[in-house]
Motif scaffolding. Structure first.
Motif, PDB file in Angstrom:
ATOM      1  N   LEU A 195       3.312 -19.198  71.387  1.00 31.45           N
ATOM      2  CA  LEU A 195       4.881 -19.090  71.312  1.00 31.45           C
ATOM      3  C   LEU A 195       5.916 -19.885  72.152  1.00 31.45           C
ATOM      4  CD1 LEU A 195       5.448 -15.046  71.372  1.00 31.45           C
ATOM      5  CD2 LEU A 195       5.084 -16.825  68.893  1.00 31.45           C
ATOM      6  N   GLU A 196       6.525 -20.889  71.326  1.00 33.95           N
ATOM      7  CA  GLU A 196       7.876 -21.345  72.123  1.00 33.95           C
ATOM      8  C   GLU A 196       8.798 -20.771  72.808  1.00 33.95           C
ATOM      9  OE1 GLU A 196       8.507 -24.749  69.780  1.00 33.95           O
ATOM     10  OE2 GLU A 196       7.011 -25.727  70.024  1.00 33.95           O
ATOM     11  N   MET A 197       9.147 -21.062  73.844  1.00 33.24           N
ATOM     12  CA  MET A 197      10.216 -19.915  74.456  1.00 33.24           C
ATOM     13  C   MET A 197      11.123 -21.436  76.005  1.00 33.24           C
ATOM     14  SD  MET A 197       8.205 -17.252  76.199  1.00 33.24           S
ATOM     15  CE  MET A 197       7.881 -16.415  74.735  1.00 33.24           C
ATOM     16  N   THR A 198      12.234 -21.094  76.142  1.00 31.30           N
ATOM     17  CA  THR A 198      12.955 -21.462  76.509  1.00 31.30           C
ATOM     18  C   THR A 198      12.140 -20.679  78.732  1.00 31.30           C
ATOM     19  OG1 THR A 198      14.471 -20.249  76.844  1.00 31.30           O
ATOM     20  CG2 THR A 198      14.829 -22.259  76.178  1.00 31.30           C
ATOM     21  N   PRO A 199      12.371 -20.834  79.819  1.00 30.46           N
ATOM     22  CA  PRO A 199      11.727 -21.073  80.696  1.00 30.46           C
ATOM     23  C   PRO A 199      12.651 -19.291  80.792  1.00 30.46           C
ATOM     24  CG  PRO A 199      12.345 -23.184  81.371  1.00 30.46           C
ATOM     25  CD  PRO A 199      12.937 -23.163  80.581  1.00 30.46           C
ATOM     26  N   GLU A 200      13.648 -19.545  80.562  1.00 34.50           N
ATOM     27  CA  GLU A 200      14.970 -17.987  80.397  1.00 34.50           C
ATOM     28  C   GLU A 200      14.139 -16.794  80.136  1.00 34.50           C
ATOM     29  OE1 GLU A 200      17.515 -14.858  81.234  1.00 34.50           O
ATOM     30  OE2 GLU A 200      16.785 -16.922  82.456  1.00 34.50           O
ATOM     31  N   VAL A 201      13.976 -17.243  78.884  1.00 33.35           N
ATOM     32  CA  VAL A 201      13.340 -15.936  77.935  1.00 33.35           C
ATOM     33  C   VAL A 201      11.938 -15.905  78.700  1.00 33.35           C
ATOM     34  CG1 VAL A 201      12.533 -15.764  75.191  1.00 33.35           C
ATOM     35  CG2 VAL A 201      14.600 -17.008  75.554  1.00 33.35           C
ATOM     36  N   ARG A 202      11.639 -16.308  78.957  1.00 28.34           N
ATOM     37  CA  ARG A 202      10.073 -16.379  79.554  1.00 28.34           C
ATOM     38  C   ARG A 202      10.084 -15.150  80.677  1.00 28.34           C
ATOM     39  NH1 ARG A 202       4.627 -18.797  80.222  1.00 28.34           N
ATOM     40  NH2 ARG A 202       3.987 -18.619  81.890  1.00 28.34           N
ATOM     41  N   ARG A 203      10.996 -15.933  81.789  1.00 30.08           N
ATOM     42  CA  ARG A 203      10.947 -14.675  82.494  1.00 30.08           C
ATOM     43  C   ARG A 203      11.414 -13.480  82.251  1.00 30.08           C
ATOM     44  NH1 ARG A 203      15.185 -12.200  84.855  1.00 30.08           N
ATOM     45  NH2 ARG A 203      17.197 -13.832  84.269  1.00 30.08           N
ATOM     46  N   ARG A 204      12.862 -13.403  80.995  1.00 32.05           N
ATOM     47  CA  ARG A 204      12.849 -12.161  80.364  1.00 32.05           C
ATOM     48  C   ARG A 204      11.577 -11.077  79.683  1.00 32.05           C
ATOM     49  NH1 ARG A 204      16.559 -12.022  76.335  1.00 32.05           N
ATOM     50  NH2 ARG A 204      17.057 -14.613  76.988  1.00 32.05           N
ATOM     51  N   VAL A 205      10.969 -12.351  78.780  1.00 28.94           N
ATOM     52  CA  VAL A 205       9.181 -10.775  78.482  1.00 28.94           C
ATOM     53  C   VAL A 205       8.744 -10.456  79.004  1.00 28.94           C
ATOM     54  CG1 VAL A 205       7.672 -11.820  77.286  1.00 28.94           C
ATOM     55  CG2 VAL A 205       9.451 -12.845  76.459  1.00 28.94           C
ATOM     56  N   LEU A 206       8.804 -11.550  80.505  1.00 32.34           N
ATOM     57  CA  LEU A 206       8.198 -10.821  81.587  1.00 32.34           C
ATOM     58  C   LEU A 206       8.673  -9.396  82.297  1.00 32.34           C
ATOM     59  CD1 LEU A 206       6.976 -14.430  83.702  1.00 32.34           C
ATOM     60  CD2 LEU A 206       5.642 -12.865  81.855  1.00 32.34           C
ATOM     61  N   ASP A 207       9.743  -9.886  82.452  1.00 31.18           N
ATOM     62  CA  ASP A 207      10.770  -8.630  82.926  1.00 31.18           C
ATOM     63  C   ASP A 207      10.314  -7.169  82.285  1.00 31.18           C
ATOM     64  OD1 ASP A 207      11.470  -9.545  85.049  1.00 31.18           O
ATOM     65  OD2 ASP A 207      13.643 -10.127  84.466  1.00 31.18           O
ATOM     66  N   GLU A 208      10.315  -7.988  80.540  1.00 31.63           N
ATOM     67  CA  GLU A 208       9.950  -6.949  79.756  1.00 31.63           C
ATOM     68  C   GLU A 208       9.133  -5.647  79.707  1.00 31.63           C
ATOM     69  OE1 GLU A 208      12.125  -4.082  76.688  1.00 31.63           O
ATOM     70  OE2 GLU A 208      12.930  -5.985  78.492  1.00 31.63           O
ATOM     71  N   ALA A 209       7.733  -7.146  80.093  1.00 33.15           N
ATOM     72  CA  ALA A 209       6.509  -6.277  80.164  1.00 33.15           C
ATOM     73  C   ALA A 209       6.311  -5.475  80.459  1.00 33.15           C
ATOM     74  CB  ALA A 209       5.548  -7.705  80.397  1.00 33.15           C
ATOM     75  N   LYS A 210       7.330  -5.511  82.700  1.00 33.52           N
ATOM     76  CA  LYS A 210       6.862  -4.624  83.221  1.00 33.52           C
ATOM     77  C   LYS A 210       8.014  -2.963  82.807  1.00 33.52           C
ATOM     78  CE  LYS A 210       8.536  -7.572  85.871  1.00 33.52           C
ATOM     79  NZ  LYS A 210       9.183  -8.275  88.069  1.00 33.52           N
ATOM     80  N   ALA A 211       8.861  -4.088  82.514  1.00 32.56           N
ATOM     81  CA  ALA A 211       9.863  -2.274  81.986  1.00 32.56           C
ATOM     82  C   ALA A 211       9.114  -1.492  80.893  1.00 32.56           C
ATOM     83  CB  ALA A 211      10.607  -3.107  81.192  1.00 32.56           C
ATOM     84  N   ALA A 212       7.809  -1.733  79.988  1.00 28.78           N
ATOM     85  CA  ALA A 212       6.901  -1.327  79.429  1.00 28.78           C
ATOM     86  C   ALA A 212       5.779  -0.361  79.836  1.00 28.78           C
ATOM     87  CB  ALA A 212       6.483  -2.685  78.477  1.00 28.78           C
ATOM     88  N   PHE A 213       5.598  -0.955  80.698  1.00 31.79           N
ATOM     89  CA  PHE A 213       5.053  -0.156  81.738  1.00 31.79           C
ATOM     90  C   PHE A 213       5.993   0.798  82.389  1.00 31.79           C
ATOM     91  CE2 PHE A 213       1.887  -3.490  81.030  1.00 31.79           C
ATOM     92  CZ  PHE A 213       0.775  -2.757  80.679  1.00 31.79           C
ATOM     93  N   LEU A 214       6.745   0.822  83.314  1.00 35.51           N
ATOM     94  CA  LEU A 214       7.978   1.348  83.772  1.00 35.51           C
ATOM     95  C   LEU A 214       8.223   2.533  82.881  1.00 35.51           C
ATOM     96  CD1 LEU A 214       9.313  -0.605  86.108  1.00 35.51           C
ATOM     97  CD2 LEU A 214       8.471   0.239  86.686  1.00 35.51           C
TER      98      LEU A 214
END
Length: 295
Positions: A195-214
């Protein structure tokens, strides 16, 4: 300074790391939190009740209905299309079978929805509409986690509840479209890493993965408060904390000022239905713990 440079050379940067590996690394802490709970150990011992398991399955139905509604809306988007595998992964149809088994032919009118489940559902719809590129985080953590740990949890529930070996009531844990889980997970990770994504989108994807577990961990923390001696000595209120709802979108807005990528806390608490609480906590925390490092 020289030592720091050598370390940087031997460790891949966050931006160059595969997305699947980056998610695994980013969610390591919440995995540890889930793994070190007594409730996960209880579930592994088979300490689960029939009524409690019904409520857990109802929560999963609401969550997957919301997730797959949002996935269907963006399935052709370049931000999600490479990891769109409805025949292999989608769980709503399987959970409908399970709802009929546990709640009977009028299950749509009977299944409950806890406040924390509503919180999860609301977050999925919020992301799907406002930041659909983040749905990949929820899809990855849920589908590959359930594909990895599903068989273990299925066997525990089957034995503890005396369910038939043919699998009735446990369709959720079976993936007939995936003959080889290991091979499929490799394919899924490769597609996700493409998947192509900007560094900012990638950062938010990682944050959202943590949110999913939270979202799961916060449910645990919310219900844990009901297990204090003070709560156990209180008389249950007349109105239960569970409510019945259709599978459509939750209308309550997110709390104002909630930080991006962080799961909103439920705005109201369920009643102290302790048997259900124990089972729901055990199952959900076990799901988080068993799933994560098998991703």
């Amino acid at each position: 300074m020289e030592t720091e440079t050598q370390t940087e050379r031997t460790q891949p940067s966050r931006a160059s790391q595969d997305l699947s590996e980056a998610i695994k690394e980013a969610t390591k802490e919440v995995h540890t939190q889930a793994e070190n709970t007594e409730f996960m150990r209880n579930f592994q011992k088979g300490q689960v009740t029939r009524e409690g398991f019904k409520l857990v399955m109802a929560s999963l139905y609401h969550i997957y209905t919301a997730l797959e509604e949002e996935i269907e809306r963006i399935r052709d988007s370049p931000a999600f299309a490479p990891v769109y595998f409805p025949e292999e992964l989608h769980r709503r149809a399987a959970l409908e079978q399970d709802m009929a088994f546990w709640y009977g032919p009028r299950w749509r009118l009977a299944i409950p929805c806890s406040p924390a489940t509503s919180c999860y559902v609301q977050r999925l719809h919020e992301v799907g509409h406002a930041e659909p590129e983040l749905l990949v985080a929820h899809a990855y953590t849920r589908y590959l986690g359930d594909l990895s740990g599903g068989q273990v949890l299925k066997k525990i529930a089957q034995k503890a509840l005396g369910l038939p070996g043919s699998g009735e009531g446990l369709a959720f844990f079976t993936f007939p479209g995936v003959p080889n889980a290991t091979t499929f997970k490799q394919l899924y990770r490769a597609r996700m890493n493409s998947l192509e994504m900007t560094p900012e989108v990638r950062r938010r994807v990682l944050d959202e993965a943590k949110a999913a577990f939270l979202l799961n961990i916060q449910l645990f923390e919310e219900l844990q408060g009901l297990l204090t001696p003070e709560s156990q000595n209180q008389s249950p209120p007349q109105t239960p904390g569970l409510h019945h709802r259709a599978s459509g979108r939750e209308q309550d807005p997110s709390p104002a000022g909630a930080p991006r990528g962080k799961a909103p806390l439920p705005s109201h608490s369920p009643a102290p239905l302790l048997p259900w609480v124990l089972t729901l906590l055990t199952f959900l925390v076990a799901t988080v713990a068993v799933r994560l490092y098998a991703l």
